[in-house]
Design a protein around this motif. Structure first.
Motif, PDB file in Angstrom:
ATOM      1  N   GLY A  24      74.297 -52.708  30.745  1.00 46.83           N
ATOM      2  CA  GLY A  24      73.086 -53.346  30.827  1.00 46.83           C
ATOM      3  C   GLY A  24      72.028 -52.226  31.369  1.00 46.83           C
ATOM      4  O   GLY A  24      72.109 -51.580  32.201  1.00 46.83           O
ATOM      5  N   ILE A  25      70.652 -52.489  30.687  1.00 46.09           N
ATOM      6  CA  ILE A  25      69.642 -51.578  31.195  1.00 46.09           C
ATOM      7  C   ILE A  25      68.259 -52.424  31.143  1.00 46.09           C
ATOM      8  O   ILE A  25      68.168 -53.736  30.702  1.00 46.09           O
ATOM      9  CB  ILE A  25      69.460 -50.494  30.145  1.00 46.09           C
ATOM     10  N   VAL A  26      67.338 -52.180  32.035  1.00 43.89           N
ATOM     11  CA  VAL A  26      65.990 -53.062  32.232  1.00 43.89           C
ATOM     12  C   VAL A  26      65.082 -51.787  32.194  1.00 43.89           C
ATOM     13  O   VAL A  26      65.020 -50.691  32.594  1.00 43.89           O
ATOM     14  CB  VAL A  26      66.169 -53.732  33.394  1.00 43.89           C
ATOM     15  N   SER A  27      63.665 -52.617  31.743  1.00 51.38           N
ATOM     16  CA  SER A  27      62.363 -51.864  31.573  1.00 51.38           C
ATOM     17  C   SER A  27      61.434 -52.635  32.244  1.00 51.38           C
ATOM     18  O   SER A  27      61.152 -53.721  31.864  1.00 51.38           O
ATOM     19  CB  SER A  27      62.241 -51.618  30.162  1.00 51.38           C
ATOM     20  N   ASP A  28      60.433 -51.982  32.954  1.00 54.28           N
ATOM     21  CA  ASP A  28      59.146 -52.882  33.484  1.00 54.28           C
ATOM     22  C   ASP A  28      57.947 -52.260  32.892  1.00 54.28           C
ATOM     23  O   ASP A  28      56.860 -52.439  33.535  1.00 54.28           O
ATOM     24  CB  ASP A  28      59.188 -52.732  35.023  1.00 54.28           C
ATOM     25  N   ASP A  29      58.096 -51.748  31.654  1.00 52.23           N
ATOM     26  CA  ASP A  29      56.779 -50.982  31.176  1.00 52.23           C
ATOM     27  C   ASP A  29      56.851 -51.209  29.563  1.00 52.23           C
ATOM     28  O   ASP A  29      56.223 -50.625  28.946  1.00 52.23           O
ATOM     29  CB  ASP A  29      56.684 -49.484  31.505  1.00 52.23           C
ATOM     30  N   GLY A  30      57.433 -52.433  29.449  1.00 57.05           N
ATOM     31  CA  GLY A  30      57.343 -52.917  27.821  1.00 57.05           C
ATOM     32  C   GLY A  30      58.412 -52.372  26.994  1.00 57.05           C
ATOM     33  O   GLY A  30      58.367 -52.181  25.923  1.00 57.05           O
ATOM     34  N   GLY A  31      59.412 -51.585  27.498  1.00 55.07           N
ATOM     35  CA  GLY A  31      60.440 -50.981  26.680  1.00 55.07           C
ATOM     36  C   GLY A  31      60.224 -49.680  26.563  1.00 55.07           C
ATOM     37  O   GLY A  31      60.725 -48.999  25.602  1.00 55.07           O
ATOM     38  N   VAL A  32      59.269 -49.005  27.316  1.00 55.55           N
ATOM     39  CA  VAL A  32      59.130 -47.464  27.013  1.00 55.55           C
ATOM     40  C   VAL A  32      60.164 -46.706  27.737  1.00 55.55           C
ATOM     41  O   VAL A  32      60.395 -45.630  27.474  1.00 55.55           O
ATOM     42  CB  VAL A  32      57.740 -47.133  27.531  1.00 55.55           C
ATOM     43  N   SER A  33      60.635 -47.030  28.923  1.00 50.47           N
ATOM     44  CA  SER A  33      61.560 -46.312  29.567  1.00 50.47           C
ATOM     45  C   SER A  33      62.464 -47.545  30.130  1.00 50.47           C
ATOM     46  O   SER A  33      62.224 -48.636  30.496  1.00 50.47           O
ATOM     47  CB  SER A  33      60.982 -45.521  30.734  1.00 50.47           C
ATOM     48  N   PHE A  34      63.900 -46.921  30.452  1.00 49.11           N
ATOM     49  CA  PHE A  34      64.842 -48.053  31.007  1.00 49.11           C
ATOM     50  C   PHE A  34      65.566 -47.449  32.169  1.00 49.11           C
ATOM     51  O   PHE A  34      65.565 -46.001  32.347  1.00 49.11           O
ATOM     52  CB  PHE A  34      65.925 -48.337  29.938  1.00 49.11           C
ATOM     53  N   VAL A  35      66.178 -48.111  33.120  1.00 45.37           N
ATOM     54  CA  VAL A  35      67.014 -47.690  34.179  1.00 45.37           C
ATOM     55  C   VAL A  35      68.248 -48.573  34.049  1.00 45.37           C
ATOM     56  O   VAL A  35      68.311 -49.741  33.337  1.00 45.37           O
ATOM     57  CB  VAL A  35      66.522 -47.780  35.527  1.00 45.37           C
ATOM     58  N   ALA A  36      69.362 -48.372  34.574  1.00 49.13           N
ATOM     59  CA  ALA A  36      70.380 -49.014  34.722  1.00 49.13           C
ATOM     60  C   ALA A  36      70.300 -50.454  35.634  1.00 49.13           C
ATOM     61  O   ALA A  36      69.564 -50.196  36.463  1.00 49.13           O
ATOM     62  CB  ALA A  36      71.441 -48.372  35.109  1.00 49.13           C
ATOM     63  N   THR A  37      70.957 -51.442  35.100  1.00 46.42           N
ATOM     64  CA  THR A  37      70.864 -52.519  36.141  1.00 46.42           C
ATOM     65  C   THR A  37      72.314 -53.377  35.805  1.00 46.42           C
ATOM     66  O   THR A  37      73.067 -53.270  34.909  1.00 46.42           O
ATOM     67  CB  THR A  37      69.882 -53.642  35.483  1.00 46.42           C
ATOM     68  N   ASP A  38      72.722 -54.060  36.991  1.00 48.30           N
ATOM     69  CA  ASP A  38      73.976 -54.860  36.964  1.00 48.30           C
ATOM     70  C   ASP A  38      73.613 -56.139  36.891  1.00 48.30           C
ATOM     71  O   ASP A  38      74.343 -57.088  37.054  1.00 48.30           O
ATOM     72  CB  ASP A  38      74.650 -54.530  38.179  1.00 48.30           C
ATOM     73  N   THR A  39      72.273 -56.759  36.638  1.00 47.86           N
ATOM     74  CA  THR A  39      71.962 -58.074  36.582  1.00 47.86           C
ATOM     75  C   THR A  39      72.539 -58.603  35.022  1.00 47.86           C
ATOM     76  O   THR A  39      72.314 -60.042  35.115  1.00 47.86           O
ATOM     77  CB  THR A  39      70.161 -58.102  36.740  1.00 47.86           C
ATOM     78  N   ILE A  40      72.632 -57.745  34.199  1.00 45.46           N
ATOM     79  CA  ILE A  40      73.245 -58.189  32.873  1.00 45.46           C
ATOM     80  C   ILE A  40      74.826 -58.090  32.841  1.00 45.46           C
ATOM     81  O   ILE A  40      75.002 -56.794  32.926  1.00 45.46           O
ATOM     82  CB  ILE A  40      72.629 -57.482  31.748  1.00 45.46           C
ATOM     83  N   SER A  41      75.388 -58.985  32.758  1.00 50.20           N
ATOM     84  CA  SER A  41      76.749 -59.052  32.661  1.00 50.20           C
ATOM     85  C   SER A  41      77.408 -59.841  31.672  1.00 50.20           C
ATOM     86  O   SER A  41      76.917 -60.945  30.925  1.00 50.20           O
ATOM     87  CB  SER A  41      77.387 -59.619  34.002  1.00 50.20           C
ATOM     88  N   ALA A  42      78.694 -59.618  31.228  1.00 50.75           N
ATOM     89  CA  ALA A  42      79.553 -60.182  30.326  1.00 50.75           C
ATOM     90  C   ALA A  42      80.883 -60.232  30.578  1.00 50.75           C
ATOM     91  O   ALA A  42      81.134 -58.965  31.155  1.00 50.75           O
ATOM     92  CB  ALA A  42      79.135 -59.742  28.957  1.00 50.75           C
TER      93      ALA A  42
END
Length: 233
Positions: free
Chosen positions: A195-213
């Motif tokens: 899982g990755i997350v972006s707060d600038d509209g998808g220009v840059s990402f960081v890892a996140t554990d809030t997305i899980s499967a």
């Protein structure tokens, strides 16, 4: 070229099939006819005029050898092997190959495209890549690289001419076949074998554990239905 013969597994032996259609986004019908040969991992987007554009992993060995013989720069990466190709269609059935261009040289290995519509009417293209200097030149498997797999991004107004190629995420655990989706103009999520997350509209990402499967999705695609529900295929 002999080692990439038709009896070997690779994008040159793959083909795009479809279209499959659905009225409920669950049950799909279609005869599975081949619409594009020597192509794999496709993603399709529709322009405002209804024209469809497909970005895919190019497996055209003839194009690769022709480019090598002509000594021309491979502006879209390795054409026919670890490169990206494009095709257009008016009905999703008959496809015509189109020229795909980038304003900057791509990584030597550029595959697994993901198209995302942006709020301003333009498009973002995400893909997995590895810089040329970090490929294992003598490795029989091109996926065996001595460094982290990278996620790249470019933008376009017509889905064919792309600009601003940038690296947006480096996954220390590797990663292939990315998918990206945005819940608003700034917050976007993605799956790149993690899982990755972006707060600038998808220009840059960081890892996140809030997305899980409960499983490890492979070659996923995330879409939002008309009902507002999000669904991963």
């Amino acid at each position: 070229a002999d080692s990439w013969a038709p009896d070997q597994n690779g994008p040159w032996t793959h083909g795009v099939r479809g279209p499959y259609v659905s009225t409920d986004s669950v049950a799909f019908t279609g005869d599975g006819a081949s619409v594009l040969q020597s192509a794999s991992v496709p993603d399709v987007a529709a322009r405002e005029d209804g024209t469809l554009v497909m970005i895919y992993v190019d497996g055209d060995l003839d194009a690769l050898l022709a480019a090598a013989d002509s000594h021309t720069p491979l502006s879209t990466g390795l054409i026919g092997f670890g490169g990206l190709g494009a095709a257009t269609s008016a009905d999703g059935v008959a496809w015509t190959k189109a020229k795909l261009t980038f304003d900057l040289p791509l990584p030597a290995y550029a595959v697994d495209p993901e198209l995302l519509a942006l709020p301003d009417g333009t498009w973002a293209l995400y893909f997995y890549g590895v810089p040329a200097a970090e490929l294992c030149a003598n490795a029989p498997d091109p996926f065996l690289v001595p460094s982290a797999h990278r996620l790249y991004r470019a933008v376009s107004e017509d889905l064919l001419a792309w600009t601003g190629v940038t690296e947006v995420w480096q996954n220390p655990e590797g990663g292939v076949d990315p998918t990206v989706w945005c819940v608003d103009s700034t917050r976007c999520y993605g799956w790149f074998s993690a899982g990755i997350v972006s707060d600038d509209g998808g220009v840059s990402f960081v890892a996140t554990d809030t997305i899980s499967a409960s499983w490890n999705p492979q070659v996923p695609e995330v879409v939002r239905l008309a009902s507002g529900e999000w669904r991963m295929y």
